[in-house]
Every structure is written in structure tokens, then in C-alpha cells.
Scaffold this motif. Structure first.
Motif, PDB file in Angstrom:
ATOM      1  N   UNK A 156      21.030  -6.889   3.443  1.00  0.00           N
ATOM      2  CA  UNK A 156      21.352  -7.021   4.773  1.00  0.00           C
ATOM      3  C   UNK A 156      20.633  -5.889   5.503  1.00  0.00           C
ATOM      4  N   UNK A 157      20.025  -4.892   4.862  1.00  0.00           N
ATOM      5  CA  UNK A 157      19.185  -3.976   5.558  1.00  0.00           C
ATOM      6  C   UNK A 157      17.870  -3.727   4.679  1.00  0.00           C
ATOM      7  N   UNK A 158      16.785  -3.949   5.415  1.00  0.00           N
ATOM      8  CA  UNK A 158      15.429  -3.777   4.405  1.00  0.00           C
ATOM      9  C   UNK A 158      14.531  -2.936   5.083  1.00  0.00           C
ATOM     10  N   UNK A 159      14.388  -1.920   4.252  1.00  0.00           N
ATOM     11  CA  UNK A 159      13.636  -0.598   4.779  1.00  0.00           C
ATOM     12  C   UNK A 159      12.146  -0.641   3.894  1.00  0.00           C
ATOM     13  N   UNK A 160      11.485  -0.593   5.007  1.00  0.00           N
ATOM     14  CA  UNK A 160      10.090  -0.624   4.821  1.00  0.00           C
ATOM     15  C   UNK A 160       9.220   0.730   4.928  1.00  0.00           C
ATOM     16  N   UNK A 161       8.360   1.116   3.735  1.00  0.00           N
ATOM     17  CA  UNK A 161       7.902   2.302   4.120  1.00  0.00           C
ATOM     18  C   UNK A 161       6.266   1.856   4.134  1.00  0.00           C
ATOM     19  N   UNK A 162       5.579   2.194   5.259  1.00  0.00           N
ATOM     20  CA  UNK A 162       4.181   2.140   5.438  1.00  0.00           C
ATOM     21  C   UNK A 162       3.692   0.716   4.831  1.00  0.00           C
ATOM     22  N   UNK A 163       4.072  -0.385   5.321  1.00  0.00           N
ATOM     23  CA  UNK A 163       3.982  -1.658   4.794  1.00  0.00           C
ATOM     24  C   UNK A 163       2.349  -2.124   5.202  1.00  0.00           C
ATOM     25  N   UNK A 164       1.609  -1.287   6.184  1.00  0.00           N
ATOM     26  CA  UNK A 164       0.456  -1.712   6.496  1.00  0.00           C
ATOM     27  C   UNK A 164      -0.731  -0.839   5.566  1.00  0.00           C
ATOM     28  N   UNK A 165      -0.311   0.191   4.969  1.00  0.00           N
ATOM     29  CA  UNK A 165      -1.206   1.157   4.683  1.00  0.00           C
ATOM     30  C   UNK A 165      -2.430   0.426   3.846  1.00  0.00           C
ATOM     31  N   UNK A 166      -3.515   0.744   4.186  1.00  0.00           N
ATOM     32  CA  UNK A 166      -4.572   0.359   3.339  1.00  0.00           C
ATOM     33  C   UNK A 166      -5.072  -1.199   3.197  1.00  0.00           C
ATOM     34  N   UNK A 167      -4.536  -1.793   4.298  1.00  0.00           N
ATOM     35  CA  UNK A 167      -4.536  -3.335   4.407  1.00  0.00           C
ATOM     36  C   UNK A 167      -5.681  -3.567   5.469  1.00  0.00           C
ATOM     37  N   UNK A 168      -6.363  -4.584   5.198  1.00  0.00           N
ATOM     38  CA  UNK A 168      -7.387  -5.044   6.263  1.00  0.00           C
ATOM     39  C   UNK A 168      -6.322  -5.664   7.515  1.00  0.00           C
ATOM     40  N   UNK A 169      -6.991  -5.577   8.684  1.00  0.00           N
ATOM     41  CA  UNK A 169      -6.374  -5.837   9.918  1.00  0.00           C
ATOM     42  C   UNK A 169      -5.791  -7.230  10.057  1.00  0.00           C
TER      43      UNK A 169
END
Length: 235
Positions: A156-169
Motif C-alpha cells: 500500500x506504500x511504494x518507496x522508490x530510491x533514485x529510480x531514474x539513476x543512470x537511465x537514458x532519458x
């Protein structure tokens, strides 16, 4: 309704204080983002919530339950899924095996099958690579897998830590679209993100953290237009 509440949390790594009187709230149905520079305490905040770091003082309540009395695995069972920085998938396991690990506590095979189908609907690429080893996938695919594994818990709670790190735009855009979709379907999300512009665009509210302390709180759009935030994080 307040889903998660931190009150004056102080966390340490040895003799170094990482969090200083951190107080924040996440309401049901919100996307709340935590932005700040490297080493500001963003990841430590998530680790403290999920029980990986035990604070020396303060309170953490989730659905009015005291999390500080619970071991890490019980915190996850309460409905908090933590997607860590760096993804940390099981590189030698297949996509399907990684996803099934996310549902380790689920005994009903029908529920596991339904959740797998839901993950594949969000991330069709994972369906295509169902038998591929996680370690041979691209960074973007591994991020999708890490999020998918967390969703298999039925949180019921999703914690995301730096999901965009190192990824193409283009992959970053896809990941953030999924985050918005999950939220529109009722998922509450606590997002730690270096890309402050992307995070504040989708967040209902945001907290700015510097050297372990909350410096600013506001609606996502308000923080985006704040001159201090612009200068420090959006330039």
C-alpha cells in the motif's frame, strides 16, 4: 488520512549523524518526493522507514502502528515495499524468479499469477524477457524488474530510491509514467529522486533535505517555482 508519519527521527552511521530530527508525513493516495543533494540523507530516510537503519530516537507510525518495534521483514509484511538505490535484483535469477521472490510471503498461487499479470501489463518488456537472467538485462529493464518485484508484494506504500539513476532519458520518461499510473490507481508513493524536476512535476508534495535536516516543505508545483529550489536543484 495519514498513512506514514515520521516524528523527530535521528539516525546514525556509527558516530556520524545522518538524520537530524526528521519529521514528515505521507498521506494515503499521495506522491511525496524527497529531494536533496548526494549525502543529504534521502536514502537513509527510506532505510530507516524500512528498518534497515534503526534510529536512536524518534517515532515512525504506519497506519497508526509503531514500526520501530518491528523487524525489517515484518515492516515489509505490513505493506511497505522498498525499491533500493541501485535496484539490487538477483542477477543470477530469471525475470520470473525475481518477481516470484517479491511474493515470498504469498501462499495463494492464484494471487501470485494475478500479480504477475499486473506487473507484465505495466512492463511488457518483462514478459518478453521472462526467462532471461536479471544480470544480463539493461539498466532500464533492471529498474522495471526491481519495481515489478516490489509490486508483487501487494504494497500500500511504494518507496522508490533514485529510480531514474543512470537511465537514458526515454526510459526515465517511461518509469515516471508508470509511477503516475500506479498512483492514479491508488498506490501511495514516497519517491527519493536526484532528478528534482521530474520528481516535483508529478509529486503532490515535496520535502527538501540538506545535511540530514528538512529545510523546506511544500506542494510539488510550489517548490518547482521556489527560487532557492530552482537555484540549488533545477538549474
Amino acid at each position: 488520512m495519514t498513512l506514514l508519519k515520521l516524528n523527530e527521527i535521528n539516525s546514525f552511521y556509527g558516530g556520524i549523524q545522518a538524520l537530524k530530527n526528521i519529521s514528515l508525513e505521507v498521506n494515503e493516495g499521495e506522491i511525496v518526493t524527497l529531494i536533496g543533494s548526494n549525502g543529504a540523507g534521502k536514502s537513509t530516510t527510506l532505510k530507516t522507514i524500512s528498518g534497515q537503519v534503526k534510529p536512536k530516537s524518534g517515532e515512525i507510525y504506519y497506519k497508526n502502528q509503531d514500526l520501530l518495534k518491528l523487524p525489517t521483514h515484518n515492516i515489509a509484511l505490513k505493506g511497505i515495499a522498498h525499491v533500493p538505490e541501485g535496484r539490487k535484483i538477483f542477477s543470477k535469477l530469471t525475470v520470473k524468479e525475481n518477481l516470484e521472490m517479491g511474493a515470498f510471503s504469498v501462499k495463494d498461487k492464484k494471487i501470485i499469477k494475478e500479480r504477475l499479470e499486473r506487473v507484465f501489463n505495466y512492463f511488457p518488456r518483462l514478459r518478453e524477457r521472462i526467462d532471461q537472467k536479471g544480470g544480463t538485462m539493461s539498466g532500464g529493464e533492471q529498474q522495471m524488474l526491481a519495481i515489478g518485484r516490489a509490486l508483487m508484494m501487494g504494497p500500500s506504500l511504494l518507496m522508490l530510491d533514485e529510480p531514474s539513476m543512470g537511465l537514458a532519458p526515454i526510459i526515465v520518461e517511461q518509469i515516471f509514467e508508470i509511477i503516475e499510473q500506479l498512483n492514479s490507481e491508488g498506490m501511495t508513493i514516497l519517491l527519493v529522486e536526484q532528478n528534482a524536476y521530474q520528481a516535483l512535476q508529478i509529486a503532490h508534495r515535496g520535502y527538501v533535505i540538506q545535511t540530514g535536516e528538512i529545510q523546506m516543505v511544500g506542494e510539488g508545483k510550489t517548490l518547482m517555482n521556489n527560487e532557492e529550489v530552482k537555484k540549488a536543484y533545477l538549474a
